[in-house]
Design an enzyme around this catalytic site. Sequence first.
Site, short mmCIF file in Angstrom:
data_model
loop_
_atom_site.label_atom_id
_atom_site.label_comp_id
_atom_site.label_asym_id
_atom_site.label_seq_id
_atom_site.Cartn_x
_atom_site.Cartn_y
_atom_site.Cartn_z
CG MET A 18 22.14 64.20 28.66
SD MET A 18 21.23 65.50 29.47
CE MET A 18 20.64 66.41 28.08
CG LEU A 21 23.02 56.05 23.39
CD1 LEU A 21 23.87 54.84 23.78
CD2 LEU A 21 23.70 57.33 23.89
CG HIS A 22 22.81 60.58 18.01
ND1 HIS A 22 24.13 60.98 17.94
CD2 HIS A 22 22.21 61.47 18.83
CE1 HIS A 22 24.30 62.08 18.66
NE2 HIS A 22 23.16 62.39 19.21
CG HIS A 25 25.43 59.69 21.75
ND1 HIS A 25 24.11 59.77 21.33
CD2 HIS A 25 25.62 60.74 22.59
CE1 HIS A 25 23.53 60.80 21.93
NE2 HIS A 25 24.41 61.42 22.68
N GLY A 153 31.77 65.76 22.74
CA GLY A 153 31.66 66.09 21.31
C GLY A 153 31.90 67.57 21.04
CB SER A 192 19.05 63.08 21.57
OG SER A 192 20.30 62.51 21.84
P1 AMP Z 1 23.97 64.45 24.70
O1 AMP Z 1 23.48 63.05 24.85
O2 AMP Z 1 23.25 65.24 23.64
O3 AMP Z 1 24.11 65.18 26.01
O4 AMP Z 1 25.45 64.33 24.13
C1 AMP Z 1 26.41 63.53 24.77
C2 AMP Z 1 27.74 63.78 24.12
O5 AMP Z 1 27.65 63.48 22.73
C3 AMP Z 1 28.18 65.25 24.22
O6 AMP Z 1 29.57 65.29 24.50
C4 AMP Z 1 27.88 65.79 22.85
O7 AMP Z 1 28.73 66.85 22.48
C5 AMP Z 1 28.15 64.56 21.99
N1 AMP Z 1 27.44 64.66 20.70
C6 AMP Z 1 26.14 65.03 20.50
N2 AMP Z 1 25.86 65.05 19.19
C7 AMP Z 1 27.01 64.73 18.54
C8 AMP Z 1 27.36 64.60 17.16
N3 AMP Z 1 26.49 64.81 16.18
N4 AMP Z 1 28.64 64.24 16.86
C9 AMP Z 1 29.55 64.00 17.85
N5 AMP Z 1 29.27 64.11 19.16
C10 AMP Z 1 28.02 64.47 19.51
#
Ligand code: AMP
Length: 316
Positions: A18, A21-22, A25, A153, A192
């Site tokens: 979403m 990015l960090h 991701h 993740g 995020s």
């Molecule tokens: P999001 O952008 O928050 O929807 O996350 C996108 C993907 O990144 C999802 O599969 C999350 O589980 C994964 N994700 C989010 N935070 C982390 C993290 N700290 N370490 C590894 N994967 C993550």
Amino acid sequence: MRRFRSTLAEPVALVPTMGMLHQGHASLVRLAARRASSVIVSVYVNPTQLALGEQRAYPVNLVEDVGMLQRLQEELCQEDQGYGTIKAVFAPTDQDMYPHGTDLWGGCCSHVVTSPRLTRGLEGKGQATHFVGVGTICLKLFNVVTPQLAVFGEKDYQQTIVVRRLAEELLLKVEIVVGTTIRDADGLAVSSRNVFLGPERRGVAVVLWKALKAGAAMYQSGQCQRRTILAACKEEVLREQDRQNLRDLSDRVNFDLVYFGLNHLQTLEDIEEVEVAEGALLSGAIQMLPYERIKCLEDVQVSDRMSVRLIDSLVL
Ligand code: AMP
């Protein structure tokens, strides 16, 4: 996207995000590139999985996201081991993904009802539409990108189980791959949503990870009962809340415990006693609340008035 996809070397891996990015991701993209020749990163804030307030407030920064992926791409290109590279950032609009609107319950559009048994607890409790939104957007993304694998993740553990089951039951040709959780130095899972916290609340937010670790320590000491493990987690939360209550109103950080859960790793059923051979999922969520009193008007950020929901999990 489909035309572009047909030109790509296979296997193709999709990393759905979403945005904002960090490093979490980035680690999923690296994992995708180890498994596939072509990596596609999707950046789309899916409105149907978020509560209304969250939709409006979710952070977006596509320019920085693309910059981050470009730096990561340089790193992947230097890897001299036949790894894959990022071939595209797919950033569709709401109109692209939901041409008939996003009001799932208003009856305007088709959607996916993910396994109710897997979604009624934990992140599904009190957020009935969340996993319907997750399932719907994943199916759409899989249909557009047709990846051989999709990387998620472990931080969102329940999501990985729900999406894997969706793929299995709807006979999708996609393998669900799961990457480990990336954490800041103090243990807080990178997210995020952390950008909304500001330094004071950020400092306190690590209580969620400390609580899960306290539960894990209890298990490692030989205690397998749900009651005992979750009590250790809650004690850590109460200790932090007591500490905050002693502080001046203008410094105090308030947060609510949403839940701690101890669940079967595949069925996500509640577990009363952990079978050591099987292990268990220990997870939790907290809601970081807005400051009670703002110290200095110039310091007020819109984000300080927002409540921020954080989740985390670990496998026992
Ligand atoms: P999001 O952008 O928050 O929807 O996350 C996108 C993907 O990144 C999802 O599969 C999350 O589980 C994964 N994700 C989010 N935070 C982390 C993290 N700290 N370490 C590894 N994967 C993550």
